[in-house]
Design a protein around this motif. Structure first.
Motif, PDB file in Angstrom:
ATOM      1  N   PRO A 258       0.760  -1.282  -0.257  1.00  0.00           N
ATOM      2  CA  PRO A 258       0.142  -0.071   0.121  1.00  0.00           C
ATOM      3  C   PRO A 258       1.052   1.185  -0.093  1.00  0.00           C
ATOM      4  CG  PRO A 258       0.067  -0.898   2.153  1.00  0.00           C
ATOM      5  CD  PRO A 258       0.887  -1.785   1.176  1.00  0.00           C
ATOM      6  N   LEU A 259       0.452   2.249  -0.826  1.00  0.00           N
ATOM      7  CA  LEU A 259       0.987   3.648  -1.065  1.00  0.00           C
ATOM      8  C   LEU A 259       1.303   4.333   0.445  1.00  0.00           C
ATOM      9  CD1 LEU A 259       0.021   4.867  -4.458  1.00  0.00           C
ATOM     10  CD2 LEU A 259       1.948   3.557  -3.978  1.00  0.00           C
ATOM     11  N   GLU A 260       2.474   4.556   0.954  1.00  0.00           N
ATOM     12  CA  GLU A 260       2.656   5.661   2.134  1.00  0.00           C
ATOM     13  C   GLU A 260       2.609   7.043   1.400  1.00  0.00           C
ATOM     14  OE1 GLU A 260       5.985   4.460   4.368  1.00  0.00           O
ATOM     15  OE2 GLU A 260       4.876   2.489   4.778  1.00  0.00           O
ATOM     16  N   GLU A 261       2.062   7.963   2.299  1.00  0.00           N
ATOM     17  CA  GLU A 261       1.914   9.233   1.796  1.00  0.00           C
ATOM     18  C   GLU A 261       3.186   9.983   1.891  1.00  0.00           C
ATOM     19  OE1 GLU A 261      -0.523  13.511   2.949  1.00  0.00           O
ATOM     20  OE2 GLU A 261      -0.692  11.465   4.076  1.00  0.00           O
ATOM     21  N   SER A 262       4.089   9.870   2.533  1.00  0.00           N
ATOM     22  CA  SER A 262       5.409  10.425   2.711  1.00  0.00           C
ATOM     23  C   SER A 262       6.296   9.974   1.729  1.00  0.00           C
ATOM     24  CB  SER A 262       6.244  10.237   4.049  1.00  0.00           C
ATOM     25  OG  SER A 262       6.447   8.726   4.276  1.00  0.00           O
ATOM     26  N   GLN A 263       6.201   8.539   1.490  1.00  0.00           N
ATOM     27  CA  GLN A 263       6.898   8.134   0.179  1.00  0.00           C
ATOM     28  C   GLN A 263       6.513   8.557  -1.437  1.00  0.00           C
ATOM     29  OE1 GLN A 263       6.949   3.762  -0.339  1.00  0.00           O
ATOM     30  NE2 GLN A 263       8.890   3.938  -1.361  1.00  0.00           N
ATOM     31  N   PHE A 264       5.344   8.627  -1.225  1.00  0.00           N
ATOM     32  CA  PHE A 264       4.696   8.963  -2.566  1.00  0.00           C
ATOM     33  C   PHE A 264       5.042  10.485  -2.762  1.00  0.00           C
ATOM     34  CE2 PHE A 264       1.365  10.900  -4.838  1.00  0.00           C
ATOM     35  CZ  PHE A 264       1.048  10.186  -5.872  1.00  0.00           C
ATOM     36  N   SER A 265       4.869  11.347  -1.701  1.00  0.00           N
ATOM     37  CA  SER A 265       5.341  12.854  -1.880  1.00  0.00           C
ATOM     38  C   SER A 265       6.737  12.939  -2.191  1.00  0.00           C
ATOM     39  CB  SER A 265       4.976  13.563  -0.417  1.00  0.00           C
ATOM     40  OG  SER A 265       3.443  13.478  -0.293  1.00  0.00           O
ATOM     41  N   GLN A 266       7.625  12.334  -1.610  1.00  0.00           N
ATOM     42  CA  GLN A 266       8.905  12.228  -2.081  1.00  0.00           C
ATOM     43  C   GLN A 266       9.302  12.122  -3.603  1.00  0.00           C
ATOM     44  OE1 GLN A 266      11.186   9.916   0.799  1.00  0.00           O
ATOM     45  NE2 GLN A 266      10.686  11.392   2.508  1.00  0.00           N
ATOM     46  N   VAL A 267       8.668  11.014  -3.828  1.00  0.00           N
ATOM     47  CA  VAL A 267       8.657  10.556  -5.241  1.00  0.00           C
ATOM     48  C   VAL A 267       8.405  11.538  -6.170  1.00  0.00           C
ATOM     49  CG1 VAL A 267       8.165   8.850  -6.925  1.00  0.00           C
ATOM     50  CG2 VAL A 267       9.117   8.170  -4.911  1.00  0.00           C
ATOM     51  N   MET A 268       7.119  12.075  -5.914  1.00  0.00           N
ATOM     52  CA  MET A 268       6.510  13.375  -6.856  1.00  0.00           C
ATOM     53  C   MET A 268       7.242  14.353  -6.871  1.00  0.00           C
ATOM     54  SD  MET A 268       4.279  11.709  -8.532  1.00  0.00           S
ATOM     55  CE  MET A 268       3.534  12.991  -9.276  1.00  0.00           C
ATOM     56  N   GLN A 269       7.692  14.813  -5.515  1.00  0.00           N
ATOM     57  CA  GLN A 269       8.511  15.781  -5.415  1.00  0.00           C
ATOM     58  C   GLN A 269       9.907  15.857  -6.430  1.00  0.00           C
ATOM     59  OE1 GLN A 269       8.075  18.993  -3.685  1.00  0.00           O
ATOM     60  NE2 GLN A 269       9.633  19.579  -4.922  1.00  0.00           N
ATOM     61  N   ARG A 270      10.550  14.781  -6.305  1.00  0.00           N
ATOM     62  CA  ARG A 270      11.811  14.526  -7.152  1.00  0.00           C
ATOM     63  C   ARG A 270      11.376  14.560  -8.842  1.00  0.00           C
ATOM     64  NH1 ARG A 270      13.985   9.842  -7.378  1.00  0.00           N
ATOM     65  NH2 ARG A 270      12.520   8.987  -5.768  1.00  0.00           N
ATOM     66  N   LEU A 271      10.376  13.912  -9.007  1.00  0.00           N
ATOM     67  CA  LEU A 271       9.715  13.810 -10.525  1.00  0.00           C
ATOM     68  C   LEU A 271       9.719  15.193 -10.939  1.00  0.00           C
ATOM     69  CD1 LEU A 271       7.426  11.230 -11.762  1.00  0.00           C
ATOM     70  CD2 LEU A 271       7.330  13.587 -12.571  1.00  0.00           C
ATOM     71  N   VAL A 272       8.767  16.164 -10.138  1.00  0.00           N
ATOM     72  CA  VAL A 272       8.543  17.379 -10.796  1.00  0.00           C
ATOM     73  C   VAL A 272       9.766  18.293 -10.629  1.00  0.00           C
ATOM     74  CG1 VAL A 272       7.506  19.772  -9.976  1.00  0.00           C
ATOM     75  CG2 VAL A 272       6.379  17.591  -9.604  1.00  0.00           C
ATOM     76  N   GLU A 273      10.759  18.134  -9.856  1.00  0.00           N
ATOM     77  CA  GLU A 273      12.129  18.693  -9.907  1.00  0.00           C
ATOM     78  C   GLU A 273      12.629  18.396 -11.475  1.00  0.00           C
ATOM     79  OE1 GLU A 273      14.126  17.873  -6.324  1.00  0.00           O
ATOM     80  OE2 GLU A 273      12.761  19.213  -5.107  1.00  0.00           O
ATOM     81  N   GLN A 274      12.794  17.138 -11.817  1.00  0.00           N
ATOM     82  CA  GLN A 274      13.336  16.829 -12.827  1.00  0.00           C
ATOM     83  C   GLN A 274      12.656  17.004 -14.021  1.00  0.00           C
ATOM     84  OE1 GLN A 274      14.896  12.605 -13.147  1.00  0.00           O
ATOM     85  NE2 GLN A 274      13.752  12.382 -15.110  1.00  0.00           N
ATOM     86  N   LEU A 275      11.355  17.140 -13.982  1.00  0.00           N
ATOM     87  CA  LEU A 275      10.662  17.900 -15.033  1.00  0.00           C
ATOM     88  C   LEU A 275      10.966  19.765 -15.355  1.00  0.00           C
ATOM     89  CD1 LEU A 275       7.122  16.283 -14.532  1.00  0.00           C
ATOM     90  CD2 LEU A 275       8.762  16.073 -16.786  1.00  0.00           C
ATOM     91  N   ASP A 276      11.106  20.181 -14.098  1.00  0.00           N
ATOM     92  CA  ASP A 276      11.268  21.611 -14.130  1.00  0.00           C
ATOM     93  C   ASP A 276      12.551  21.961 -14.600  1.00  0.00           C
ATOM     94  OD1 ASP A 276       9.143  22.423 -12.657  1.00  0.00           O
ATOM     95  OD2 ASP A 276       9.834  22.306 -10.923  1.00  0.00           O
ATOM     96  N   ALA A 277      13.794  20.853 -14.459  1.00  0.00           N
ATOM     97  CA  ALA A 277      15.192  21.082 -14.778  1.00  0.00           C
ATOM     98  C   ALA A 277      15.038  20.838 -16.505  1.00  0.00           C
ATOM     99  CB  ALA A 277      16.130  20.041 -14.129  1.00  0.00           C
ATOM    100  N   GLN A 278      14.154  19.854 -16.796  1.00  0.00           N
ATOM    101  CA  GLN A 278      14.118  19.586 -18.265  1.00  0.00           C
ATOM    102  C   GLN A 278      13.738  20.718 -18.977  1.00  0.00           C
ATOM    103  OE1 GLN A 278      15.488  16.690 -19.933  1.00  0.00           O
ATOM    104  NE2 GLN A 278      15.287  18.150 -21.796  1.00  0.00           N
ATOM    105  N   ARG A 279      12.588  21.411 -18.511  1.00  0.00           N
ATOM    106  CA  ARG A 279      11.819  22.468 -18.963  1.00  0.00           C
ATOM    107  C   ARG A 279      12.980  23.506 -19.247  1.00  0.00           C
ATOM    108  NH1 ARG A 279       8.916  18.824 -19.875  1.00  0.00           N
ATOM    109  NH2 ARG A 279       6.766  18.622 -19.743  1.00  0.00           N
ATOM    110  N   GLN A 280      13.583  23.928 -18.263  1.00  0.00           N
ATOM    111  CA  GLN A 280      14.510  24.995 -18.121  1.00  0.00           C
ATOM    112  C   GLN A 280      15.662  24.717 -19.145  1.00  0.00           C
ATOM    113  OE1 GLN A 280      13.951  27.639 -16.446  1.00  0.00           O
ATOM    114  NE2 GLN A 280      16.052  28.842 -17.057  1.00  0.00           N
ATOM    115  N   MET A 281      16.090  23.574 -19.400  1.00  0.00           N
ATOM    116  CA  MET A 281      17.010  23.078 -20.353  1.00  0.00           C
ATOM    117  C   MET A 281      16.474  23.538 -21.699  1.00  0.00           C
ATOM    118  SD  MET A 281      18.888  19.794 -18.843  1.00  0.00           S
ATOM    119  CE  MET A 281      19.866  19.434 -20.419  1.00  0.00           C
ATOM    120  N   ASP A 282      15.112  23.153 -21.856  1.00  0.00           N
ATOM    121  CA  ASP A 282      14.682  23.204 -23.093  1.00  0.00           C
ATOM    122  C   ASP A 282      14.400  24.563 -23.579  1.00  0.00           C
ATOM    123  OD1 ASP A 282      14.432  20.366 -23.609  1.00  0.00           O
ATOM    124  OD2 ASP A 282      12.495  20.292 -22.826  1.00  0.00           O
TER     125      ASP A 282
END
Length: 518
Positions: A106-130
């Motif tokens: 079962p998904l834990e809120e803290s673990q899910f939030s951490q993964v999504m936070q890192r994913l958004v940061e990666q998307l932000d970095a990619q958009r900045q490069m683009d």
């Protein structure tokens, strides 16, 4: 804001993931949910997303197959696998598919939030490069706020380069908001992305290479399809009252190669566009300026003659030669870039004449020969352009033949009054240049011409003259107070400068004033 799709066949777990996503406080919007992999894939085809959260074991198509197929539809798609099975084989396959992460139920809120936070940061970095990749391609003012949504990454794009035909009316219709609406209408029914290009009155149009709205997709080769689409868009713009030149690139490309695609189209458009607004054939346009080698050599020779006559200030012969040359420059089959180069060459030749103030604004507030040439290229009438060029050249000669003393005297008078009104401030040559809308070097030359001194020394001499006046007003006036009033860093520095300009220290001057010396 990023968009996400959730694929999960269990409704309770689906609702739980949705609640976790909504409570994470991230810039992620849930665009759609699917009960199986096949349904999710169909959603991605019609509604590209940035993020896919998917279960592994689902009916019709499992999560691993969905990721593999989804990345073909949306190459920039970021994926997170969710499973109730801690199976290394699943993890290995997920890594091979370049999934962002792997979460266990079962998904834990803290673990899910951490993964999504890192994913958004990666998307932000990619958009900045683009965004950095698109510098020099997209209009600088538009680029910082440009939306790099999932649809831009969804598939390879066909690019159209659209620009206003030269010397045509309706310049106000070519502003970005109006043109975006017009181009979207002209491209219908296929969806497209419209971007204002770095050059004025030029726009980039992107559409998916497989879009059914692009003419020719049914059994016609890609080059024919892109070319037909460009002609169709040009015809529809004509119906909207917009006379445009349109050039299509035949090879679909992702967002990163779009920079080189734009460069190729921009060079081709610039080299092939004629004064009549048509595109010359590539083989002809490959020659310099679209002209035969002999014609190019003749053009260079004429430019040299015209520049020599400008240097000699020979107005009559210059205007005679220019009048003879204009029919060739303004021929409807002549290249627009060649006309622009010729006009800019003349503007540079006028600016280069010894004794002229190159850093002062030109006609109509233009600050460079390139801007002066650009004003002619932005005109709405080809018929009157020849006479306008002749009149412009005549005014240039009149300016050369005047000693220009009056304008210099006027500026110096205004500058002197400005400096005297700023004695109780700290003013730089850059501040003065900005105030009068000229360059610092021009300010420097004007001060040197009328005072035989530098800007700094002249301004300082005015301050010291004011200091002498203040010190002579009475015995109670303190040197420290005068230094502060005139914005000197400290009393010691003020005394040093005062002595350098007056020949004696402030205290000696006060004592001399007490005996009647002024």
């Amino acid at each position: 804001m990023y968009t996400a799709i959730i694929a999960e066949d269990s409704k309770p777990i689906l609702r739980h993931i949705q609640r976790l996503l909504e409570s994470a406080g991230l810039p992620v919007r849930l665009a759609a949910t699917a009960a199986n992999g096949l349904e999710a894939l169909e959603i991605l085809k019609s509604q590209p997303a940035d993020i896919l959260l998917t279960d592994i074991r689902m009916p019709k198509m499992n999560g691993l197959e969905l990721i593999e197929q989804g990345k073909l539809v949306c190459p920039g798609l970021q994926t997170v696998l969710i499973s109730g099975y801690n199976d290394f084989e699943y993890v290995r396959k997920a890594l091979n598919l370049q999934a962002f992460d792997y979460l266990l139920k079962p998904l834990e809120e803290s673990q899910f939030s951490q993964v999504m936070q890192r994913l958004v940061e990666q998307l932000d970095a990619q958009r900045q490069m683009d965004r950095k990749l698109l510098e020099g391609v997209v209009e600088p003012e538009f680029l910082p706020t440009m939306a790099l949504g999932a649809e831009l990454y969804a598939a390879d794009k066909i690019m159209l380069l659209v620009r206003r035909q030269p010397f045509t009316p309706g310049a106000e219709q070519w502003r970005a908001p109006e043109m975006r609406a017009s181009l979207e209408q002209a491209c219908a029914p296929c969806g497209c992305t419209v971007l204002p290009a770095g050059r004025p009155e030029q726009f980039i149009v992107l559409a998916g290479a497989g879009d059914a709205g692009i003419p020719g997709n049914a059994g016609i080769s890609a080059p024919a399809s892109a070319g037909a689409w460009g002609l169709a868009v040009q015809s529809r713009l004509q119906q909207l009252g917009l006379r445009a030149a349109v050039l299509a690139d035949h090879l679909p490309a992702g967002i990163q190669p779009l920079v080189s695609v734009y460069g190729r189209l921009d060079r081709a458009m610039n080299g092939r566009l004629t004064i009549a607004g048509e595109l010359a054939q590539p083989a002809e346009a490959d020659r310099e300026g679209g002209a035969a080698p002999g014609d190019a050599a003749e053009t260079v020779a004429v430019r040299t003659q015209l520049a020599d006559l400008i240097a000699q200030r020979n107005k009559e012969r210059f205007l005679l030669l220019l009048r003879q040359q204009l029919p060739k420059w303004l021929s409807r089959s002549a290249r627009l870039c060649e006309l622009e180069r010729s006009v800019r060459f003349l503007a540079e030749a006028f600016a280069a004449v010894p004794g002229t103030d190159r850093d002062s604004p030109g006609e109509s507030g233009c600050s460079s020969p390139a801007e002066e040439a650009g004003q002619f290229m932005a005109g709405e009438s080809l018929e009157s352009l020849g006479e306008e060029l002749l009149a412009w050249a005549g005014r240039k000669f009149e300016a050369l033949q005047e000693p220009c003393r009056k304008s210099g005297e006027e500026l110096f008078g205004q500058l002197d009054r400005y400096l005297r009104s700023r004695l109780y401030a700290q003013l730089s040559i850059g501040d003065a240049a900005q105030h009068f809308h000229v360059s610092p070097s021009y300010i420097s030359r004007i001060v040197k011409r009328y005072t035989s001194d530098t800007f700094v020394h002249y301004y300082m001499s005015l301050k010291i003259a004011e200091a002498r006046r203040l010190l002579a007003t009475g015995p109670d006036v303190k040197v420290k107070d005068v230094a502060e009033l005139l914005c000197f860093a400290d009393q010691h520095y003020f005394s040093k400068v005062f002595k350098e300009y007056a020949g004696y220290s402030p205290s000696e001057y006060k004592d001399a004033c007490g005996t009647g010396m002024r």
